[in-house]
Design an enzyme around this catalytic site. Structure first.
Site, PDB file in Angstrom:
ATOM      1  N   ASP A  10       0.878  -1.178   0.000  1.00 23.48           N
ATOM      2  CA  ASP A  10       0.000   0.000   0.000  1.00 23.48           C
ATOM      3  C   ASP A  10       0.912   1.223   0.000  1.00 23.48           C
ATOM      4  OD1 ASP A  10      -2.356   1.594   0.280  1.00 23.48           O
ATOM      5  OD2 ASP A  10      -1.851   1.877   2.384  1.00 23.48           O
ATOM      6  N   SER A  11       0.303   2.376  -0.249  1.00 14.50           N
ATOM      7  CA  SER A  11       1.089   3.599  -0.216  1.00 14.50           C
ATOM      8  C   SER A  11       1.423   4.016   1.213  1.00 14.50           C
ATOM      9  CB  SER A  11       0.316   4.711  -0.915  1.00 14.50           C
ATOM     10  OG  SER A  11      -0.973   4.810  -0.342  1.00 14.50           O
ATOM     11  N   TYR A  42      -0.578   8.305  -3.168  1.00 17.10           N
ATOM     12  CA  TYR A  42      -0.662   7.891  -4.577  1.00 17.10           C
ATOM     13  C   TYR A  42      -1.904   8.518  -5.226  1.00 17.10           C
ATOM     14  CZ  TYR A  42       2.737   4.042  -3.956  1.00 17.10           C
ATOM     15  OH  TYR A  42       3.860   3.286  -3.736  1.00 17.10           O
ATOM     16  N   GLY A  43      -2.875   8.813  -4.364  1.00 18.53           N
ATOM     17  CA  GLY A  43      -4.197   9.207  -4.852  1.00 18.53           C
ATOM     18  C   GLY A  43      -4.264  10.546  -5.562  1.00 18.53           C
ATOM     19  N   CYS A  73      -3.748  -1.172  -1.920  1.00 17.86           N
ATOM     20  CA  CYS A  73      -4.028   0.233  -2.251  1.00 17.86           C
ATOM     21  C   CYS A  73      -5.091   0.324  -3.359  1.00 17.86           C
ATOM     22  CB  CYS A  73      -2.722   0.861  -2.725  1.00 17.86           C
ATOM     23  SG  CYS A  73      -2.875   2.572  -3.190  1.00 17.86           S
ATOM     24  N   ASN A  74      -6.164   1.052  -3.066  1.00 19.20           N
ATOM     25  CA  ASN A  74      -7.232   1.197  -4.072  1.00 19.20           C
ATOM     26  C   ASN A  74      -6.746   1.943  -5.304  1.00 19.20           C
ATOM     27  OD1 ASN A  74     -10.355   0.707  -2.994  1.00 19.20           O
ATOM     28  ND2 ASN A  74      -8.781   0.796  -1.427  1.00 19.20           N
ATOM     29  N   GLU A 153      -3.978   9.284   8.498  1.00 23.48           N
ATOM     30  CA  GLU A 153      -2.535   9.192   8.781  1.00 23.48           C
ATOM     31  C   GLU A 153      -2.205   9.972  10.063  1.00 23.48           C
ATOM     32  OE1 GLU A 153       0.223   7.863   6.651  1.00 23.48           O
ATOM     33  OE2 GLU A 153      -1.315   6.763   5.565  1.00 23.48           O
ATOM     34  N   CYS A 185     -11.042   3.176  -0.464  1.00 22.94           N
ATOM     35  CA  CYS A 185      -9.683   3.627  -0.145  1.00 22.94           C
ATOM     36  C   CYS A 185      -9.261   2.864   1.100  1.00 22.94           C
ATOM     37  CB  CYS A 185      -9.702   5.136   0.128  1.00 22.94           C
ATOM     38  SG  CYS A 185      -8.134   5.755   0.748  1.00 22.94           S
ATOM     39  N   THR A 186      -8.031   2.398   1.074  1.00 20.77           N
ATOM     40  CA  THR A 186      -7.534   1.593   2.196  1.00 20.77           C
ATOM     41  C   THR A 186      -7.754   2.246   3.548  1.00 20.77           C
ATOM     42  OG1 THR A 186      -5.455   2.719   1.709  1.00 20.77           O
ATOM     43  CG2 THR A 186      -5.632   0.394   1.090  1.00 20.77           C
ATOM     44  N   HIS A 187      -7.651   3.553   3.561  1.00 17.25           N
ATOM     45  CA  HIS A 187      -7.658   4.247   4.844  1.00 17.25           C
ATOM     46  C   HIS A 187      -9.048   4.364   5.466  1.00 17.25           C
ATOM     47  CE1 HIS A 187      -3.731   5.174   3.389  1.00 17.25           C
ATOM     48  NE2 HIS A 187      -3.440   5.982   4.387  1.00 17.25           N
TER      49      HIS A 187
HETATM   50  N1  DGL Z   1      -3.765   3.745  -0.361  1.00 18.38           N
HETATM   51  C1  DGL Z   1      -4.484   4.769  -1.093  1.00 18.38           C
HETATM   52  C2  DGL Z   1      -5.769   4.191  -1.637  1.00 18.38           C
HETATM   53  O1  DGL Z   1      -6.281   3.211  -1.158  1.00 18.38           O
HETATM   54  C3  DGL Z   1      -4.804   5.961  -0.228  1.00 18.38           C
HETATM   55  C4  DGL Z   1      -3.615   6.780   0.127  1.00 18.38           C
HETATM   56  C5  DGL Z   1      -2.957   7.432  -1.061  1.00 18.38           C
HETATM   57  O2  DGL Z   1      -3.488   8.362  -1.656  1.00 18.38           O
HETATM   58  O3  DGL Z   1      -1.887   6.961  -1.378  1.00 18.38           O
HETATM   59  O4  DGL Z   1      -6.307   4.714  -2.564  1.00 18.38           O
END
Ligand code: DGL
Length: 277
Positions: A10-11, A42-43, A73-74, A153, A185-187
């Protein structure tokens, strides 16, 4: 093959939502987690860059001889799953298809909401997947919620500011009378309780983490890769920058101490392993 670990990337910290679900239903599997905390988010990035990062993250995991890569990571799932599948010769599972399947299964009124990063929402990956899977006309209402990643975060899972942000983001989606909301989104599963307070109990929340864990289990079973033998070792956690916050929020979230998160010098890795990606 069966006793080899599963790699997850994941990011950042959000992918622990997927890891937690994997641990629940696959206790025999050893998990190697990589959180690219140096390059998060990453988003907000372009497809090209997310694809490059995803290939590099997967290459890091391949060093551990993983039998499968789970793209927690989505954003990376939405933008890079095809390129990863093409380049890796082991199974690669993303979170978009399992999440979309869960939503199609659970919606009664055929109105599904999707929240995610700007990149995920702009890619339309969830709506495309839903339209492919669904046998009846289904409406998809999407909303990018870029402020939620920094909120998580930061560990603000139950702050007043968090509720204000959620109310603002979810207003339009809820007005469309959705009965199912994909936490794309993972978060976001870390904010599940707060999100539920804003949506009310009538909206079903789809956590792509638990949907993905079931999906992973099925694929491993299908390919005869489930570890039915003894577990080979402890789970391992790597990040590309500052492990402290990861350990702190991660422990709270997983409900168990998360120690020995190792910071790796990712730049050095990239220089020395260029042939891998
Ligand atoms: N892990 C990213 C996602 O699930 C969220 C965090 C990011 O923007 O990197 O989309």
């Amino acid at each position: 093959m069966k006793t080899q670990p599963i790699g997850i990337f994941d990011s950042g910290i959000g992918g622990l939502t997927v890891l937690k679900e994997l641990k629940k239903i696959l206790p025999n599997e050893q998990l190697i987690y990589f959180g690219d905390t140096a390059r998060i988010p990453y988003g907000t990035k372009s497809k090209e860059l997310v694809q490059q990062y995803a290939l590099e993250d997967a290459a890091f995991l391949l060093q551990y001889n993983v039998k499968m890569v789970v793209v927690a990571c989505n954003t990376a799932s939405a933008m890079a799953i095809d390129v990863l599948k093409e380049r890796l010769d082991i199974p690669v599972v993303g979170v978009v298809i399992p999440g979309a399947k869960g939503a199609v299964r659970d919606t009664a009124n055929k109105k599904i909401g999707v929240i995610g990063t700007s990149a995920t929402v702009n890619s339309n990956a969830y709506s495309k997947a839903i339209k492919q899977i669904s046998t009846t006309e289904t409406e998809v209402i999407s909303k990018a919620c870029p402020l939620l990643v920094p909120v998580v975060e930061e560990g603000w899972l139950d702050e007043q500011a968090t509720y204000l942000i959620l109310q603002k983001y979810l207003k339009d989606v809820l007005q469309e009378n959705i009965d199912t909301l994909i936490l794309g989104c993972t978060h976001y599963p870390l904010l599940q309780d707060a999100i539920r307070k804003v949506t009310g109990p009538s909206v079903k929340l789809i956590d792509s983490g638990s949907e993905t864990a079931e999906f992973v289990k099925n694929i491993l079973a299908e390919k005869n890769l489930l570890n039915d033998l003894a577990r080979m070792g402890e789970d391992q956690f790597f990040v590309s920058d500052i492990p402290q916050k990861f350990e702190e929020i991660g422990s709270r979230f997983l409900g168990e101490p998360l120690r020995n998160v190792q910071r790796i010098d990712f730049d050095k890795f990239l220089i020395t392993h260029q042939k891998l990606f």
